[in-house]
Design a protein around this motif. Structure first.
Motif, PDB file in Angstrom:
ATOM      1  N   PHE A 121      32.038  52.055  24.275  1.00 32.31           N
ATOM      2  CA  PHE A 121      32.909  52.470  25.379  1.00 32.31           C
ATOM      3  C   PHE A 121      34.098  51.501  25.383  1.00 32.31           C
ATOM      4  O   PHE A 121      33.985  50.372  25.865  1.00 32.31           O
ATOM      5  CB  PHE A 121      32.118  52.395  26.690  1.00 32.31           C
ATOM      6  CG  PHE A 121      32.804  52.993  27.885  1.00 32.31           C
ATOM      7  CD1 PHE A 121      32.725  54.350  28.138  1.00 32.31           C
ATOM      8  CD2 PHE A 121      33.497  52.186  28.775  1.00 32.31           C
ATOM      9  CE1 PHE A 121      33.328  54.899  29.254  1.00 32.31           C
ATOM     10  CE2 PHE A 121      34.092  52.721  29.895  1.00 32.31           C
ATOM     11  CZ  PHE A 121      34.023  54.085  30.143  1.00 32.31           C
ATOM     12  N   VAL A 146      32.283  59.996  33.508  1.00 31.15           N
ATOM     13  CA  VAL A 146      31.645  59.005  32.643  1.00 31.15           C
ATOM     14  C   VAL A 146      30.212  59.407  32.357  1.00 31.15           C
ATOM     15  O   VAL A 146      29.749  59.377  31.205  1.00 31.15           O
ATOM     16  CB  VAL A 146      31.670  57.602  33.299  1.00 31.15           C
ATOM     17  CG1 VAL A 146      30.919  56.594  32.436  1.00 31.15           C
ATOM     18  CG2 VAL A 146      33.105  57.141  33.507  1.00 31.15           C
ATOM     19  N   LEU A 158      28.839  60.371  28.513  1.00 32.22           N
ATOM     20  CA  LEU A 158      27.861  59.478  27.892  1.00 32.22           C
ATOM     21  C   LEU A 158      26.519  60.158  27.697  1.00 32.22           C
ATOM     22  O   LEU A 158      25.853  59.948  26.682  1.00 32.22           O
ATOM     23  CB  LEU A 158      27.702  58.209  28.729  1.00 32.22           C
ATOM     24  CG  LEU A 158      28.894  57.255  28.731  1.00 32.22           C
ATOM     25  CD1 LEU A 158      28.569  56.002  29.529  1.00 32.22           C
ATOM     26  CD2 LEU A 158      29.298  56.879  27.316  1.00 32.22           C
TER      27      LEU A 158
END
Length: 210
Positions: free
Chosen positions: A142, A198, A202
């Motif tokens: 990330f 996010v 992910l």
């Protein structure tokens, strides 16, 4: 009253929600606070209003949509929906690459709140050193795009070449940089990013590796 000063104040008020805009000294702030508030409000279907008067103060008003609660079920969520973020990460491991201390702290805390285990590298070279030591310990990288030395895009290319199959997520608040550089096939999150964005990205990338 100095009209140039008034014009400067009005201009700054129009910029306060921009990522990384700040009137503070270097090292005293990142300009991400209000941009995160703005992003949260917009992602929730709401808005933020600001009213400021020189010498008197500033008022921020946060508008959020009203949600009707199901009285009979006590507002219980749909069984088919996600029941929260605390199990999203499932202990999967993220290498965070961020040169700004405040942003790095924010990012790692957000990811930990989502259930991920994090390791923080201050720059791309440090990240590559960690990956060379044991890339298998990470499920995803990330990384910020704009960093001194090697950029996030250059880091992503190196990772793609050295460690095929290791997902890379890039983040940036500088839209002009992304417009010039492009995505190069990497996942991209614009700052200020919402927690849901996010989490979704992910989860999708790390589940591919299970």
């Amino acid at each position: 009253m100095n009209h140039d000063h008034v014009g400067c104040v009005v201009t700054q008020r129009l910029q306060i929600f921009e990522p990384f805009f700040t009137t503070k000294e270097i090292g005293k702030g990142t300009g991400l606070g209000l941009s995160q508030v703005y992003g949260f409000a917009k992602q929730s279907g709401g808005d933020v209003a600001v009213a400021s008067e020189l010498g008197k103060g500033t008022t921020f008003t946060l508008y959020l949509p009203m949600v009707e609660r199901d009285v009979e079920t006590g507002g219980a969520s749909d069984p088919g929906r996600d029941h929260g973020h605390d199990e999203d990460g499932g202990g999967r491991r993220v290498l965070v690459v961020e040169d700004n201390i405040e942003v790095g702290r924010f990012s790692t805390q957000l990811l930990q709140d989502l259930g991920y285990e994090t390791t923080w590298a201050a720059n791309a070279r440090e990240a590559l050193t960690l990956l060379d030591e044991d890339a298998a310990r990470f499920d995803v990288v990330f990384s910020d795009v704009v960093m001194p030395g090697m950029s996030g895009i250059e880091l992503g290319r190196e990772i793609r070449q050295r460690f095929p199959g290791l997902p890379v997520v890039l983040t940036s608040g500088y839209s002009h940089v992304l417009a010039e550089e492009g995505r190069h096939g990497f996942e991209l999150l614009h700052k200020p990013y919402a927690v849901d964005d996010v989490s979704r990205v992910l989860r999708r990338l790390t589940r591919r590796r299970l």
